[in-house]
Enzyme design. Structure first.
Site, PDB file in Angstrom:
ATOM      1  N   GLU A  51       1.685 -13.621  -6.159  1.00 35.14           N
ATOM      2  CA  GLU A  51       0.745 -12.882  -4.926  1.00 35.14           C
ATOM      3  C   GLU A  51      -0.453 -12.827  -5.027  1.00 35.14           C
ATOM      4  O   GLU A  51      -0.996 -12.373  -6.225  1.00 35.14           O
ATOM      5  CB  GLU A  51       1.659 -11.643  -4.462  1.00 35.14           C
ATOM      6  CG  GLU A  51       3.299 -11.933  -4.238  1.00 35.14           C
ATOM      7  CD  GLU A  51       3.855 -10.497  -3.604  1.00 35.14           C
ATOM      8  OE1 GLU A  51       3.206  -9.719  -3.714  1.00 35.14           O
ATOM      9  OE2 GLU A  51       5.176 -10.549  -3.384  1.00 35.14           O
ATOM     10  N   GLU A  84      -3.166  -9.889  -4.329  1.00 31.91           N
ATOM     11  CA  GLU A  84      -3.175  -8.552  -3.802  1.00 31.91           C
ATOM     12  C   GLU A  84      -4.448  -7.876  -3.547  1.00 31.91           C
ATOM     13  O   GLU A  84      -5.540  -8.443  -3.995  1.00 31.91           O
ATOM     14  CB  GLU A  84      -2.602  -7.477  -4.878  1.00 31.91           C
ATOM     15  CG  GLU A  84      -1.371  -7.706  -5.441  1.00 31.91           C
ATOM     16  CD  GLU A  84      -0.095  -7.592  -4.548  1.00 31.91           C
ATOM     17  OE1 GLU A  84      -0.410  -6.736  -3.497  1.00 31.91           O
ATOM     18  OE2 GLU A  84       1.168  -7.989  -4.609  1.00 31.91           O
ATOM     19  N   HIS A 143       7.016 -11.125   4.825  1.00 30.33           N
ATOM     20  CA  HIS A 143       7.543 -10.969   3.564  1.00 30.33           C
ATOM     21  C   HIS A 143       8.602 -10.065   3.544  1.00 30.33           C
ATOM     22  O   HIS A 143       9.559 -10.183   2.740  1.00 30.33           O
ATOM     23  CB  HIS A 143       6.145 -10.105   3.070  1.00 30.33           C
ATOM     24  CG  HIS A 143       6.207  -9.892   1.708  1.00 30.33           C
ATOM     25  ND1 HIS A 143       5.395  -8.973   0.745  1.00 30.33           N
ATOM     26  CD2 HIS A 143       7.124 -10.058   0.638  1.00 30.33           C
ATOM     27  CE1 HIS A 143       5.533  -8.766  -0.451  1.00 30.33           C
ATOM     28  NE2 HIS A 143       6.487  -9.417  -0.488  1.00 30.33           N
ATOM     29  N   ARG A 164      20.166  -9.363   0.746  1.00 27.53           N
ATOM     30  CA  ARG A 164      21.023  -9.315   2.038  1.00 27.53           C
ATOM     31  C   ARG A 164      21.211 -10.510   2.788  1.00 27.53           C
ATOM     32  O   ARG A 164      20.399 -11.554   2.456  1.00 27.53           O
ATOM     33  CB  ARG A 164      20.864  -8.226   3.178  1.00 27.53           C
ATOM     34  CG  ARG A 164      20.824  -6.555   2.480  1.00 27.53           C
ATOM     35  CD  ARG A 164      20.204  -5.668   3.800  1.00 27.53           C
ATOM     36  NE  ARG A 164      18.868  -6.048   4.123  1.00 27.53           N
ATOM     37  CZ  ARG A 164      17.944  -5.429   3.456  1.00 27.53           C
ATOM     38  NH1 ARG A 164      18.062  -4.900   2.402  1.00 27.53           N
ATOM     39  NH2 ARG A 164      16.468  -5.376   3.767  1.00 27.53           N
ATOM     40  N   TYR A 216       5.237  -4.015   1.804  1.00 26.64           N
ATOM     41  CA  TYR A 216       5.748  -5.152   2.351  1.00 26.64           C
ATOM     42  C   TYR A 216       4.398  -4.977   3.738  1.00 26.64           C
ATOM     43  O   TYR A 216       4.773  -4.443   4.664  1.00 26.64           O
ATOM     44  CB  TYR A 216       7.052  -5.121   3.101  1.00 26.64           C
ATOM     45  CG  TYR A 216       8.215  -5.124   1.784  1.00 26.64           C
ATOM     46  CD1 TYR A 216       8.128  -5.654   0.545  1.00 26.64           C
ATOM     47  CD2 TYR A 216       9.272  -4.428   2.357  1.00 26.64           C
ATOM     48  CE1 TYR A 216       8.858  -5.681  -0.350  1.00 26.64           C
ATOM     49  CE2 TYR A 216      10.270  -4.383   1.279  1.00 26.64           C
ATOM     50  CZ  TYR A 216      10.064  -5.026   0.008  1.00 26.64           C
ATOM     51  OH  TYR A 216      11.135  -4.721  -1.126  1.00 26.64           O
ATOM     52  N   ASP A 223       3.387  -0.548  -4.092  1.00 23.45           N
ATOM     53  CA  ASP A 223       3.024  -1.790  -3.154  1.00 23.45           C
ATOM     54  C   ASP A 223       3.977  -1.907  -1.889  1.00 23.45           C
ATOM     55  O   ASP A 223       4.784  -0.928  -2.117  1.00 23.45           O
ATOM     56  CB  ASP A 223       3.631  -3.033  -4.040  1.00 23.45           C
ATOM     57  CG  ASP A 223       2.873  -4.353  -3.565  1.00 23.45           C
ATOM     58  OD1 ASP A 223       2.141  -4.190  -2.761  1.00 23.45           O
ATOM     59  OD2 ASP A 223       2.964  -5.444  -4.200  1.00 23.45           O
TER      60      ASP A 223
END
Length: 89
Positions: A85, A87, A19, A28, A14, A12
């Site tokens: 999500e 896809e 996203h 982070r 991003y 997959d």
């Protein structure tokens, strides 16, 4: 509706800056959410093929250990957030 083929494995990506930013905030702090090279290389990760289902498939909310900021010990409970999500393949 049925899956058109057996999905054994997939990668997959991003696909949008927002996203990637949201994922970066999870790992982070928001100031460093996007790495400097994000715009220059595709960011892909190993996906879980068992998570690909057709529309209207019942989804069971995962359970696990959750420790809130005011809890002294973790508790076993349903997840507070569930990411669903769409896809396109």
């Amino acid at each position: 509706m049925l899956l058109p083929c057996k999905i054994g494995d997939y990668t997959d990506f991003y696909s949008s800056k927002q996203h990637a930013y949201n994922v970066g905030c999870m790992f982070r702090d928001p100031k460093n959410a996007l790495l400097e090279n994000w715009l220059h290389i595709p960011i892909g990760y190993h996906g879980r093929s068992s998570s690909i289902v057709v529309s209207k498939t019942p989804i069971i909310r995962p359970r696990g250990q959750i420790k809130g900021p005011n809890d002294q010990i973790p508790k076993f409970s349903h997840t507070n957030k569930l990411d669903i999500e769409i896809e396109v393949g």
